[in-house]
Design an enzyme around this catalytic site. Structure first.
Site, PDB file in Angstrom:
ATOM      1  N   GLU A 293       0.914  -1.289  -0.017  1.00 48.97           N
ATOM      2  CA  GLU A 293       0.149  -0.064  -0.154  1.00 48.97           C
ATOM      3  C   GLU A 293       1.054   1.225   0.018  1.00 48.97           C
ATOM      4  O   GLU A 293       2.020   1.292   0.518  1.00 48.97           O
ATOM      5  CB  GLU A 293      -0.853   0.065   1.339  1.00 48.97           C
ATOM      6  CG  GLU A 293      -2.206  -0.558   1.243  1.00 48.97           C
ATOM      7  CD  GLU A 293      -3.096   0.457   0.359  1.00 48.97           C
ATOM      8  OE1 GLU A 293      -2.557   1.411  -0.456  1.00 48.97           O
ATOM      9  OE2 GLU A 293      -4.315   0.224   0.443  1.00 48.97           O
ATOM     10  N   ASP A 294       0.369   2.261  -0.537  1.00 47.09           N
ATOM     11  CA  ASP A 294       1.102   3.711  -0.489  1.00 47.09           C
ATOM     12  C   ASP A 294       1.092   4.065   1.022  1.00 47.09           C
ATOM     13  O   ASP A 294       1.751   4.778   1.581  1.00 47.09           O
ATOM     14  CB  ASP A 294       0.543   4.627  -1.483  1.00 47.09           C
ATOM     15  CG  ASP A 294      -0.873   4.814  -1.759  1.00 47.09           C
ATOM     16  OD1 ASP A 294      -1.696   3.965  -0.602  1.00 47.09           O
ATOM     17  OD2 ASP A 294      -1.390   5.514  -2.471  1.00 47.09           O
TER      18      ASP A 294
ATOM     19  N   ASP B 156      -4.951   5.400   5.816  1.00 47.87           N
ATOM     20  CA  ASP B 156      -5.634   6.599   6.507  1.00 47.87           C
ATOM     21  C   ASP B 156      -6.765   5.870   7.200  1.00 47.87           C
ATOM     22  O   ASP B 156      -6.459   5.586   8.441  1.00 47.87           O
ATOM     23  CB  ASP B 156      -6.055   7.282   5.253  1.00 47.87           C
ATOM     24  CG  ASP B 156      -6.926   8.637   5.617  1.00 47.87           C
ATOM     25  OD1 ASP B 156      -6.930   8.758   6.947  1.00 47.87           O
ATOM     26  OD2 ASP B 156      -6.964   9.404   4.655  1.00 47.87           O
TER      27      ASP B 156
ATOM     28  N   ASP C 215      -1.306  10.937  -5.287  1.00 44.79           N
ATOM     29  CA  ASP C 215      -1.973  11.854  -6.092  1.00 44.79           C
ATOM     30  C   ASP C 215      -2.925  12.860  -5.300  1.00 44.79           C
ATOM     31  O   ASP C 215      -3.286  12.307  -4.127  1.00 44.79           O
ATOM     32  CB  ASP C 215      -2.828  11.408  -7.192  1.00 44.79           C
ATOM     33  CG  ASP C 215      -4.337  10.787  -6.778  1.00 44.79           C
ATOM     34  OD1 ASP C 215      -4.108   9.884  -5.791  1.00 44.79           O
ATOM     35  OD2 ASP C 215      -5.206  11.212  -7.494  1.00 44.79           O
TER      36      ASP C 215
ATOM     37  N   PHE D 137      -2.265  16.000   4.165  1.00 45.38           N
ATOM     38  CA  PHE D 137      -2.494  15.559   2.918  1.00 45.38           C
ATOM     39  C   PHE D 137      -1.150  15.388   1.948  1.00 45.38           C
ATOM     40  O   PHE D 137      -0.755  16.472   1.676  1.00 45.38           O
ATOM     41  CB  PHE D 137      -3.544  16.058   2.227  1.00 45.38           C
ATOM     42  CG  PHE D 137      -3.985  15.152   0.710  1.00 45.38           C
ATOM     43  CD1 PHE D 137      -4.947  14.324   1.129  1.00 45.38           C
ATOM     44  CD2 PHE D 137      -3.641  15.484  -0.398  1.00 45.38           C
ATOM     45  CE1 PHE D 137      -5.311  13.488  -0.187  1.00 45.38           C
ATOM     46  CE2 PHE D 137      -3.904  14.835  -1.519  1.00 45.38           C
ATOM     47  CZ  PHE D 137      -4.734  13.896  -1.371  1.00 45.38           C
TER      48      PHE D 137
ATOM     49  N   ARG E 162       2.013  12.479  -9.072  1.00 48.10           N
ATOM     50  CA  ARG E 162       2.237  10.920  -8.811  1.00 48.10           C
ATOM     51  C   ARG E 162       3.894  10.724  -9.375  1.00 48.10           C
ATOM     52  O   ARG E 162       4.480   9.976  -8.668  1.00 48.10           O
ATOM     53  CB  ARG E 162       1.716   9.988  -9.417  1.00 48.10           C
ATOM     54  CG  ARG E 162       0.101   9.716  -9.167  1.00 48.10           C
ATOM     55  CD  ARG E 162      -0.622   8.514  -9.878  1.00 48.10           C
ATOM     56  NE  ARG E 162      -1.923   8.415  -9.860  1.00 48.10           N
ATOM     57  CZ  ARG E 162      -2.956   8.062  -8.866  1.00 48.10           C
ATOM     58  NH1 ARG E 162      -2.106   7.843  -7.719  1.00 48.10           N
ATOM     59  NH2 ARG E 162      -4.025   8.120  -8.687  1.00 48.10           N
TER      60      ARG E 162
END
Ligand code: IMP
Ligand code: MG
Length: 173
Positions: free
Chosen positions: A95-96, A99, A155, A148, A161
């Site tokens: 996963e990036d 959250d 993105d 964020f 990205r």
């Protein structure tokens, strides 16, 4: 007006990816593992991570969607399915960022329907302060606060990205 504030430099990210690659290589040295990349955000992390793993791997992609602008909707959908049959295989979901955890909870539930031997999670970023569902994460790159971030695969409305570093996106006005 948008402005960017550097959070992790290219070098910090590359060093962390090497560290994670070494840990994963050690843990899976006697075991085939399928790396599953959650698109699109994790594609650059996956590309760097897989080249720092010496254990035998195969790679597949899944795509989910849940975000609108800078907020998670909690309404997760799979928009691209796996190609590899993962029954009885060891899975490492890449996963990036985690959250709320809703995406991950949904994907783990979905993967388990296919009866893999084992599912572990690797995320580059952990926004732990925003978590709404408890999930155990096996490999974490960096913990971040309620901000964020974009770049290195992440993105904002499909932009940024390609950046080789991670920055906080500040939207004003
Ligand atoms: P969750 O379902 O709320 O855990 O959201 C996870 C997904 O939301 C991640 O895989 C990202 O695609 C996206 N996301 C969450 N936080 C950020 C952020 O700070 N920047 C960019 N994308 C984010
Ligand atoms: Mg994502």
């Amino acid at each position: 007006m948008e402005s960017l504030k550097v959070v992790f430099t290219k070098d910090q990210i590359q060093n962390k990816v090497k560290e994670l690659g070494a840990l994963i290589s050690e843990d899976y040295k006697n075991e085939d593992v399928v790396l599953i990349c959650n698109l699109k955000g994790a594609f650059i992390f996956l590309a760097d991570l897989c080249r720092n793993i010496t254990a035998p791997i195969s790679i597949d992609f899944i795509a989910t969607t849940s975000y609108k602008g800078t907020e998670s909707t909690g309404d997760v959908r799979i928009i691209k399915d796996l190609k590899i049959d993962i029954r009885n295989k060891s899975i490492l979901l890449v996963e990036d960022i985690v959250d709320t955890g809703y995406s991950l909870e949904y994907i783990i539930g979905y993967l388990k329907l296919h009866k893999p031997r084992d599912v572990k999670i690797c995320t580059l970023l952990d926004k732990r302060c925003k978590r709404l569902v408890e999930i155990h994460i096996d490999y974490i790159g960096f913990e971040i606060g309620d901000q964020f971030v974009i770049g290195y695969g992440l993105d904002y409305e499909e932009r940024f990205r390609e950046m080789n570093y991670i920055a906080e996106l500040c939207l004003e006005g």
